[in-house]
Design a protein around this motif. Structure first.
Motif, PDB file in Angstrom:
ATOM      1  N   VAL A   5      -4.709 -24.461 -12.783  1.00 33.90           N
ATOM      2  CA  VAL A   5      -4.255 -25.552 -13.649  1.00 33.90           C
ATOM      3  C   VAL A   5      -5.394 -26.557 -13.737  1.00 33.90           C
ATOM      4  O   VAL A   5      -5.850 -27.079 -12.725  1.00 33.90           O
ATOM      5  N   LEU A   6      -5.865 -26.804 -14.958  1.00 27.40           N
ATOM      6  CA  LEU A   6      -7.049 -27.628 -15.194  1.00 27.40           C
ATOM      7  C   LEU A   6      -6.716 -28.831 -16.064  1.00 27.40           C
ATOM      8  O   LEU A   6      -5.858 -28.752 -16.939  1.00 27.40           O
ATOM      9  N   ASP A   7      -7.423 -29.918 -15.843  1.00 24.87           N
ATOM     10  CA  ASP A   7      -7.322 -31.092 -16.695  1.00 24.87           C
ATOM     11  C   ASP A   7      -8.114 -30.799 -17.968  1.00 24.87           C
ATOM     12  O   ASP A   7      -9.299 -30.460 -17.907  1.00 24.87           O
ATOM     13  N   GLU A   8      -7.468 -30.907 -19.112  1.00 25.37           N
ATOM     14  CA  GLU A   8      -8.094 -30.585 -20.404  1.00 25.37           C
ATOM     15  C   GLU A   8      -9.382 -31.385 -20.631  1.00 25.37           C
ATOM     16  O   GLU A   8     -10.325 -30.888 -21.242  1.00 25.37           O
ATOM     17  N   VAL A  41       3.290 -30.595 -23.972  1.00 21.28           N
ATOM     18  CA  VAL A  41       3.184 -30.792 -22.521  1.00 21.28           C
ATOM     19  C   VAL A  41       4.551 -30.716 -21.833  1.00 21.28           C
ATOM     20  O   VAL A  41       4.634 -30.373 -20.655  1.00 21.28           O
ATOM     21  N   SER A  42       5.621 -30.977 -22.560  1.00 15.00           N
ATOM     22  CA  SER A  42       6.960 -30.870 -21.965  1.00 15.00           C
ATOM     23  C   SER A  42       7.299 -29.431 -21.579  1.00 15.00           C
ATOM     24  O   SER A  42       8.226 -29.198 -20.805  1.00 15.00           O
ATOM     25  N   GLU A  43       6.556 -28.469 -22.110  1.00 12.26           N
ATOM     26  CA  GLU A  43       6.778 -27.054 -21.798  1.00 12.26           C
ATOM     27  C   GLU A  43       5.826 -26.537 -20.719  1.00 12.26           C
ATOM     28  O   GLU A  43       5.748 -25.335 -20.484  1.00 12.26           O
ATOM     29  N   SER A  63      -4.505 -25.333 -19.061  1.00  9.71           N
ATOM     30  CA  SER A  63      -5.110 -26.661 -19.172  1.00  9.71           C
ATOM     31  C   SER A  63      -4.056 -27.613 -19.710  1.00  9.71           C
ATOM     32  O   SER A  63      -3.215 -27.222 -20.512  1.00  9.71           O
ATOM     33  N   THR A  64      -4.101 -28.856 -19.231  1.00 13.29           N
ATOM     34  CA  THR A  64      -3.105 -29.832 -19.660  1.00 13.29           C
ATOM     35  C   THR A  64      -3.773 -31.141 -20.051  1.00 13.29           C
ATOM     36  O   THR A  64      -4.825 -31.506 -19.513  1.00 13.29           O
ATOM     37  N   SER A  65      -3.156 -31.818 -21.000  1.00 16.32           N
ATOM     38  CA  SER A  65      -3.558 -33.171 -21.385  1.00 16.32           C
ATOM     39  C   SER A  65      -2.273 -33.989 -21.435  1.00 16.32           C
ATOM     40  O   SER A  65      -1.210 -33.507 -21.049  1.00 16.32           O
TER      41      SER A  65
END
Length: 101
Positions: A5-8, A41-43, A63-65
């Motif tokens: 899991v990475l920070d976008e 992001v809610s998913e 990746s998430t933002s």
């Protein structure tokens, strides 16, 4: 293998030509990845669960933002992931980008 899991904001994105279309790519830990899909992001939790389901020993990353999350697959694993997508089709709440392979 459990997906990373990475920070976008900390990934190294790029564009590349693959199968007749421009694709989104990124580099992470000396590996090149292609964006498989993007969701709200809610998913994020559902997307991570889906990634765990289709992952075997393939390299996947999430990746998430603040507003979105994306599932990435290693360019070395694309063919194997495609075969698993036949067994585990994308849930309706996860929409692939229009240029998905």
């Amino acid at each position: 293998m459990i997906p990373a899991v990475l920070d976008e904001s900390k990934i190294f994105p790029f564009k590349f030509w693959f199968e007749g279309q421009v694709q989104d790519g990124m580099a992470y830990q000396n590996e090149l990845f292609c964006r498989l899909l993007t969701a709200d992001v809610s998913e994020k939790v559902r997307l991570y669960q889906y990634a765990c389901r289709i992952s075997n020993n393939d390299r996947l990353a999430l990746s998430t933002s603040e507003s979105k999350c994306s599932l990435w697959v290693s360019l070395r694993s694309i063919e194997m992931v495609r075969k698993r997508l036949d067994d585990y089709p994308l849930p309706l709440y996860l929409k692939p980008p229009s240029n998905a392979f």
